[in-house]
Design an enzyme around this catalytic site. Structure first.
Site: not given
Ligand code: FAS
Ligand code: PHB
Length: 389
Positions: A72, A200, A292, A296, A384
């Site tokens: 991704h 998100y 979460p 990580k 990220y």
């Protein structure tokens, strides 16, 4: 039994470390309290950072990941109807790999026999002894008998509830913790994802996450009060809530289907320091927990293992004790920064019961800043994909 390294816990941290040590000819044994099927039955992480992918590549165990994993380049932050795409490929030239923790653990598990990594499953009553000496040992029970393993080093990869962290005296260890006032209800279903990338969402009704395991298997989450119970949520109620929280664009592409797994996980930020005492080293969830939100948890376990393997190989190959002594500071330096990112993204994307209009205005302002600042997006992107090890 005598070995060089006794690893407690056959989750991703324990198995990754075991394989790395065996690849260097270092003797080791892994003790796991559950069965292999039970370990595989736990549905957890879905996004892998470069460090995790690189370790599987170093072990030559990344074949299935290369075939079935989904690289991704970006992910999305939804604030109401606005979708803010974080284009990691463009911003920092890196990707993440979408490949379930279950599958990574399976790949590691299935390689144990051919790579001569001994894992003792259903090992009960594991206890650590004499960790401050240079002759520590572990005792455990199995099939009605008591057993002892003498080792040069013990590595606790036994998760948050295991015995390893608790073997370090209270006079030595320091705890840092924040427990969040909500949990994540996760649902796994064999339906195509609603979007080709993760979303998100911070909606007035709460948080939602649209993720996936493959082009035909989706993983979704909504945050729920800590008092909530998974039996309070029918599949339809979860799908209805996701459609509202993810916004109309995503909702139009949600494919509903029966859940093959549905559970609620509490959220906490937790760090235990030091991550080494005497001949005991801690890796992964035995030493730290992250919410979460930043994807990580599994990846911090991988970076701990990377540092631990480095130190143990130097110790066993060159009798270099300095690397062992330096392990905790080296691992914690990355742990603290990942904890900060996970906490920060959790704060940005969730509605906290104690928050008022000002806190909500700060979230709106921060999302607006991110939407319009390349510098802000670069910061999110580099965290990220995973900070350098
Ligand atoms: P693990 O907990 O995976 O493994 C520890 C192992 O030690 C287990 O197999 C356990 O059975 C064994 N053990 C425990 N006590 C023992 C004893 N006394 N004797 C012998 N063995 C013992 N991370 C993400 O990045 N994204 C997510 O979405 C995400 N979701 C999560 C959901 C839940 C419900 C939980 C609990 C965690 C989630 N995590 C997530 C974090 C998770 O992926 C962990 O970071 C990851 O499993 C860490 O791996 P380990 O350190 O190996 O610990
Ligand atoms: C998941 O797919 O399980 C997942 C992905 C990203 C997260 C948390 C969980 O931040």
């Amino acid at each position: 039994m005598k070995t060089q390294a006794c690893i407690i816990g056959a989750g991703p941290a324990g198995l990754l470390l075991g394989h790395l040590l065996r690849a260097e000819g270092i003797e080791c044994v892994v003790l796991e309290r559950k069965t292999g099927d039970y370990v595989l039955g736990r549905i957890r992480a879905g996004v892998l950072e470069k460090i995790t992918v690189d370790l599987m590549n170093r072990l030559g165990l990344d074949g299935r990941m290369k075939e079935e994993g989904l690289p991704h380049d970006g992910f999305n932050l939804a604030d109401g109807d606005r979708l803010i795409r974080i284009d990691m490929g463009d911003l920092v030239g890196e990707q993440v790999m979408v490949y379930g923790q279950t599958e990574l653990t399976r790949d590691l598990m299935e390689a144990c026999d051919e790579r001569d990594l001994a894992v003792i499953y259903e090992a009960g009553d594991v206890a650590l002894h004499d960790i401050e000496s240079d002759a520590p040992y572990v005792t455990y029970s199995k099939d009605g008998s008591d057993h002892r393993i003498d080792a040069d080093m013990i590595i606790g990869c036994d998760g948050f509830h295991g015995p390893s962290r608790k073997a370090i005296p209270d006079t030595v260890g320091k705890h840092f913790e924040r427990v969040y006032p909500f949990g994540w209800l996760g649902i796994l279903a064999d339906v195509p994802p609603c979007n080709h990338e993760l979303i998100y969402a911070n909606h007035e009704r709460g948080f939602a996450l649209a993720s996936m395991r493959s082009a035909t298997r989706s993983r979704y989450y909504i945050d729920v009060p800590l008092t909530d119970k998974v039996e309070n949520w029918s599949d339809d109620q979860v799908w209805d809530e996701l459609a509202i929280r993810l916004g109309p664009e995503a909702a139009a592409h949600i494919t509903r289907g029966p859940s093959i797994e549905k559970s609620i996980a509490p959220l906490r930020s937790y760090i235990f320091a030091p991550m080494r005492h005497g001949r005991l080293m801690l890796c992964g969830d035995s030493a730290h927990i992250v919410p979460p939100t930043g994807a990580k948890g599994l990846n911090l376990a991988a970076s701990d293992v990377y540092y631990a393997a480095d130190a143990l190989i130097a110790f066993f190959r060159k009798q270099d004790n300095n690397a062992i002594v330096g392990y905790s500071d080296r691992a914690l330096a990355r742990v603290w920064k990942s904890e900060r990112f996970s906490w920060s993204l959790t704060k940005l994307m969730h509605r906290f019961p104690e928050d008022g209009a000002f806190e909500r205005a700060m979230q709106v302002a921060e999302l607006d800043y991110i939407a319009n600042s390349r510098a802000a997006q670069i910061s999110i992107a580099e965290n990220y994909v995973g900070l350098p090890v």
